[in-house]
Design a protein around this motif. Sequence first.
Motif, PDB file in Angstrom:
ATOM      1  N   GLU A   1       0.824  -1.206   0.000  1.00 31.70           N
ATOM      2  CA  GLU A   1       0.000   0.000   0.000  1.00 31.70           C
ATOM      3  C   GLU A   1       0.865   1.267   0.000  1.00 31.70           C
ATOM      4  N   LYS A   2       1.903   1.270   0.814  1.00 29.42           N
ATOM      5  CA  LYS A   2       2.749   2.453   0.949  1.00 29.42           C
ATOM      6  C   LYS A   2       3.610   2.724  -0.285  1.00 29.42           C
ATOM      7  N   THR A   3       3.819   1.701  -1.079  1.00 32.08           N
ATOM      8  CA  THR A   3       4.622   1.879  -2.299  1.00 32.08           C
ATOM      9  C   THR A   3       3.747   1.900  -3.548  1.00 32.08           C
ATOM     10  N   ASN A   4       2.447   2.082  -3.350  1.00 34.11           N
ATOM     11  CA  ASN A   4       1.499   2.082  -4.472  1.00 34.11           C
ATOM     12  C   ASN A   4       1.623   0.833  -5.338  1.00 34.11           C
ATOM     13  N   MET A   5       1.765  -0.298  -4.658  1.00 31.86           N
ATOM     14  CA  MET A   5       1.839  -1.629  -5.265  1.00 31.86           C
ATOM     15  C   MET A   5       3.131  -1.867  -6.044  1.00 31.86           C
ATOM     16  N   ARG A   6       4.084  -0.951  -5.969  1.00 33.38           N
ATOM     17  CA  ARG A   6       5.365  -1.176  -6.638  1.00 33.38           C
ATOM     18  C   ARG A   6       6.083  -2.376  -6.029  1.00 33.38           C
ATOM     19  N   SER A   7       5.939  -2.588  -4.732  1.00 31.12           N
ATOM     20  CA  SER A   7       6.604  -3.719  -4.084  1.00 31.12           C
ATOM     21  C   SER A   7       6.017  -5.044  -4.567  1.00 31.12           C
ATOM     22  N   ARG A   8       4.708  -5.076  -4.817  1.00 32.78           N
ATOM     23  CA  ARG A   8       4.098  -6.303  -5.318  1.00 32.78           C
ATOM     24  C   ARG A   8       4.600  -6.626  -6.725  1.00 32.78           C
ATOM     25  N   ASP A   9       4.711  -5.576  -7.539  1.00 32.80           N
ATOM     26  CA  ASP A   9       5.239  -5.778  -8.890  1.00 32.80           C
ATOM     27  C   ASP A   9       6.696  -6.240  -8.836  1.00 32.80           C
TER      28      ASP A   9
END
Length: 322
Positions: A282-290
């Motif tokens: 959430e805090k990375t705007n889903m960049r971490s999931r990608d």
Amino acid sequence: MSCKWWLIILNELRVSVSDEVRNALEEGTPILGLESNVLSHGLPFPKNVELQSACDEAIRSRGVVPAITFIDRGKLCLGATEADLERLTTANNVDKVTSRDIAVQLVRGSLGATSVSASLAICELAGVPIFASAGLGGVHRDYATTMDMSGDLYEIARRRVIVVSAGVKKFLDIPKTVEVLETLNIPAVGFHTSEFPAFYCKSSGVKLGARFDRLADLAKAARNHIELDLGSGFLALVSPSDEIALDHELVESAVQQALARAHAENVRGKDITKYVMRFIDEKTNMRSRDANFEVMVEVVSRGGGISGGTFKGEGKVVWERR
């Protein structure tokens, strides 16, 4: 009578392999072991399906057979069919299984997605010498009060398996994790990195004792360790590429907030990992999931390279089955 009973139990506990994996084992085709927990609990549908497809392609391009581990209907399983993959990626009641849960899960008979530790046990039992997973479990930052440390480390120590990974997640205590690896006599060797990687972050600040810049050299070192039976598995560490890696400070800030929130909400034990990772997403705007997705594909590609033993411009490492 008791001896016959024991033999029957041993026969029932043999690893059930898919037709493709069985053929690979018989023909000596390289195999790369994989966990299934990332598909059932790591990424949501349909992102998990996309991940499985991307990993499959990356591994097969190396001439290697991917072998997903899981537990189903009271059997240890190696190699997933299309039907198995559909259940692992879409079912809502898949159990997460670590190595300590295996015995109980076999009796339950329900579908279980294997974590790193359980996958290593299955790989060794089946004679698969190489396993790849993006992130390992390690020592948690509040270990002094919680005594929370992943069983992954112990399984790497006791299984004669080469483990290819991008290190441990940023919210863990990386210096203590490295100390435990040293205590357990596990070689932690970097590929194109002199630092212990922090999953989707390149920098951890913790130096490694050894690195290789040629995949062939890394593969030879790993093979030496296993064949000389030096008492543990071998950890090959892959740092995320510059295009994928997230900023260290951004992730660390999110980790600090996540851990504080988890403490306030009394989130502990096995629930902490998923909680913190979702918070970071959430805090990375889903960049971490990608990044999670891309790191996994990079890691299994390297794992496939080591398993296949053939490296462009670097010759070939010959793997023999004894």
